[in-house]
Scaffold this motif. Structure first.
Motif: not given
Length: 170
Positions: A144-170
């Motif tokens: 059976f599938d085991m799923r985890s769902f975790v959320f947290t607030h950014p600690r250092i900087h409020d704005q966190l930039y993701g990888p824009n050059d990754d086809p698996q990311c938007t």
């Protein structure tokens, strides 16, 4: 001789249940670790960084099945709609289970996310892997599938930039 099969089944069932709880504990602890690492990041995430986090997740869980991970950066906009909406800043996927999270599909997470202030930011880490039981003990306790769902607030900087050059990311 009559009791021996029941004793053996009890031993195998006990080990299988223990192994399932151990695997579940590893999954959730690894997801919390990944969320905590991302929350402390002060630079933009790269596709190599996200892939390395997925590798770390696999090593921490050390399971017999592949692990999928979706990391998303969600921003709450109180001004849009009656109760506000969750907008997706970026979302990265590793593995094959999750599709990328978009603002249109973020409404499915609204019940799972905590109350957020206007313009509040949240890092959401979702993981899943299939638990492979070491013994078939019956009662529908197969894989059976085991799923985890975790959320947290950014600690250092409020704005966190993701990888824009990754086809698996938007």
């Amino acid at each position: 001789m009559l009791i021996l099969p029941m004793v053996l089944w009890s031993v195998f069932a006990s080990y299988t249940f223990y192994d399932g709880y151990r695997q579940s504990s590893r999954n959730i602890k690894a997801a919390y670790a990944v969320a905590d690492i991302i929350s402390r990041e002060d630079n933009a995430l790269t596709q190599t960084y996200v892939s390395t986090l997925h590798d770390l997740l696999e090593r921490m869980v050390s399971t017999r099945a592949p692990i999928s991970m979706r990391v998303s950066y969600v921003i709450f906009d109180e001004d849009s709609g009656e109760s506000g909406t969750h907008e997706v800043g970026w979302s990265c996927v590793r593995g094959s289970v999750y599709p990328r999270l978009t603002t249109a599909t973020a409404e499915f997470l609204e019940d799972a996310l905590p109350a957020m202030p206007n313009n509040g930011k949240m890092i959401v880490v979702e993981t899943t892997n299939t638990y492979v039981a070491p013994f078939n003990i019956g009662f529908g306790f197969e894989n059976f599938d085991m799923r985890s769902f975790v959320f947290t607030h950014p600690r250092i900087h409020d704005q966190l930039y993701g990888p824009n050059d990754d086809p698996q990311c938007t």
